[in-house]
Design a protein around this motif. Structure first.
Motif, short mmCIF file in Angstrom:
data_model
loop_
_atom_site.label_atom_id
_atom_site.label_comp_id
_atom_site.label_asym_id
_atom_site.label_seq_id
_atom_site.Cartn_x
_atom_site.Cartn_y
_atom_site.Cartn_z
N ASP A 176 0.85 -1.20 0.00
CA ASP A 176 0.00 0.00 0.00
C ASP A 176 0.88 1.25 0.00
N TYR A 177 1.44 1.56 -1.16
CA TYR A 177 2.33 2.72 -1.31
C TYR A 177 2.28 3.17 -2.75
N SER A 178 2.80 4.35 -3.01
CA SER A 178 2.93 4.80 -4.40
C SER A 178 4.41 4.85 -4.76
N GLY A 179 4.69 4.77 -6.05
CA GLY A 179 6.07 4.69 -6.51
C GLY A 179 6.31 3.32 -7.11
N GLU A 180 7.56 3.02 -7.40
CA GLU A 180 7.89 1.79 -8.11
C GLU A 180 8.94 1.00 -7.34
N TYR A 181 8.71 -0.32 -7.26
CA TYR A 181 9.64 -1.25 -6.62
C TYR A 181 10.05 -2.29 -7.66
N LEU A 182 11.35 -2.36 -7.92
CA LEU A 182 11.88 -3.30 -8.92
C LEU A 182 12.81 -4.31 -8.25
N ILE A 183 12.66 -5.58 -8.61
CA ILE A 183 13.61 -6.61 -8.20
C ILE A 183 14.16 -7.23 -9.47
N GLU A 184 15.49 -7.19 -9.60
CA GLU A 184 16.15 -7.69 -10.82
C GLU A 184 15.52 -7.06 -12.06
N GLY A 185 15.15 -5.78 -11.94
CA GLY A 185 14.59 -5.06 -13.07
C GLY A 185 13.11 -5.28 -13.32
N LYS A 186 12.48 -6.17 -12.54
CA LYS A 186 11.07 -6.48 -12.75
C LYS A 186 10.22 -5.73 -11.73
N ALA A 187 9.18 -5.05 -12.23
CA ALA A 187 8.32 -4.24 -11.35
C ALA A 187 7.40 -5.14 -10.54
N ILE A 188 7.41 -4.94 -9.22
CA ILE A 188 6.60 -5.76 -8.32
C ILE A 188 5.11 -5.60 -8.62
N HIS A 189 4.69 -4.37 -8.93
CA HIS A 189 3.25 -4.14 -9.09
C HIS A 189 2.67 -4.83 -10.33
N THR A 190 3.54 -5.30 -11.23
CA THR A 190 3.05 -6.01 -12.42
C THR A 190 2.91 -7.53 -12.17
N MET A 191 3.39 -7.98 -11.03
CA MET A 191 3.35 -9.42 -10.73
C MET A 191 1.98 -9.84 -10.22
N ARG A 192 1.61 -11.08 -10.50
CA ARG A 192 0.40 -11.64 -9.91
C ARG A 192 0.65 -11.89 -8.42
N ASP A 193 -0.42 -11.87 -7.63
CA ASP A 193 -0.29 -12.08 -6.18
C ASP A 193 0.45 -13.38 -5.88
N ARG A 194 0.12 -14.42 -6.64
CA ARG A 194 0.73 -15.72 -6.40
C ARG A 194 2.25 -15.67 -6.62
N ASP A 195 2.67 -14.96 -7.66
CA ASP A 195 4.10 -14.85 -7.96
C ASP A 195 4.82 -14.01 -6.92
N ARG A 196 4.14 -12.96 -6.46
CA ARG A 196 4.73 -12.09 -5.43
C ARG A 196 4.90 -12.86 -4.13
N SER A 197 3.89 -13.66 -3.79
CA SER A 197 3.96 -14.47 -2.57
C SER A 197 5.08 -15.50 -2.67
N ALA A 198 5.21 -16.11 -3.83
CA ALA A 198 6.28 -17.11 -4.03
C ALA A 198 7.65 -16.45 -3.92
N LEU A 199 7.78 -15.24 -4.46
CA LEU A 199 9.04 -14.50 -4.39
C LEU A 199 9.39 -14.18 -2.93
N HIS A 200 8.38 -13.75 -2.18
CA HIS A 200 8.58 -13.43 -0.76
C HIS A 200 9.08 -14.66 0.00
N LYS A 201 8.48 -15.81 -0.26
CA LYS A 201 8.85 -17.02 0.48
C LYS A 201 10.19 -17.59 0.05
N SER A 202 10.53 -17.43 -1.23
CA SER A 202 11.75 -18.06 -1.73
C SER A 202 13.00 -17.20 -1.57
N GLU A 203 12.83 -15.87 -1.61
CA GLU A 203 14.01 -14.99 -1.65
C GLU A 203 14.32 -14.29 -0.32
#
Length: 227
Positions: free
Chosen positions: A57-84
């Motif tokens: 819940d913020y404005s602005g852009e968050y990139l990991i390895e050049g990929k924007a977090i806000h463009t990810m599906r919830d499932r992919d974001r959750s998997a990234l959180h758990k794996s990384e």
């Protein structure tokens, strides 16, 4: 590796916007050991929550390895959180119904680590933190310092690429605190990226970079050189 661009986090009051973070631009390269410092209410914990994908819940852009977090599906974001990510919380966040052993095991189950390997990793961590005799106890049976050690063991069990730590030594006596910071230093040498929030300047000296936050803004960002 991680890049924040113009991150704002605020709450709307009746008459004005109250900013918790304002205009945060930050790059964290792989293998850095970054310390966030600043007074209570400066936004350190909020920034860690955003970095750890616990707050979107913020404005602005968050990139990991050049990929924007806000463009990810919830499932992919959750998997990234758990794996990384590994996360050490100021308030422990242990699971009350699980024993010490089972709490430490949690991230290893997420990562589908085989049973024999899980047991070996947990045994090493219990031994490292002098908690072998506590492995079958529940969080309510532990002191605050012991709960913090379990939280730290759980966070590093899965060897996360990024370790986020919110006041990791806040409930520990000085000898335990020194031991934990030396563990962090060892993980850093092995390639783990670490971002910690702390009030303790001596903790910052273990790292490679110090960022000061005041009123939700970065005021200084400097390298720490080790002689």
């Amino acid at each position: 590796m991680i890049e924040l661009k113009e991150i704002d986090k605020y709450i709307e009051s009746r008459f004005q916007r109250i900013f918790i973070l304002k205009g945060i631009n930050l790059k964290v390269e792989q293998g850095e050991f970054v310390t966030l410092m600043g007074p209570s209410g400066a936004g350190k914990s909020t920034l860690l929550n955003i970095l750890g994908l616990l707050d979107d819940d913020y404005s602005g852009e968050y990139l990991i390895e050049g990929k924007a977090i806000h463009t990810m599906r919830d499932r992919d974001r959750s998997a990234l959180h758990k794996s990384e990510f590994g996360y050490i919380f100021q308030a422990y966040h242990l699971i009350d119904e699980l024993t010490v052993f089972e709490n430490i095991e949690t991230p290893l189950l997420y990562r589908k680590v085989p049973g024999s390997e899980r047991k070996s990793i947990i045994a090493n961590l219990l031994d490292r933190f002098n908690m072998v005799a506590k492995k079958d106890l529940f969080p309510s049976q532990l002191s605050g310092g012991q709960q913090q050690l379990v939280g730290i063991a759980r966070a590093i069990a899965g060897r996360p690429k990024v370790l986020l730590a919110d006041e990791p030594t806040g409930n520990l006596h000085s000898a335990q605190a020194k031991e934990i910071m030396e563990v962090f230093q060892e993980l850093h040498r092995e390639g783990t990226t670490i971002v910690q929030a702390t009030h303790a300047r001596e903790n910052a000296d273990y790292g490679t970079r110090l960022i000061n936050l005041v009123d939700g803004k970065v005021t200084t960002d400097e390298k720490i050189t080790h002689v």
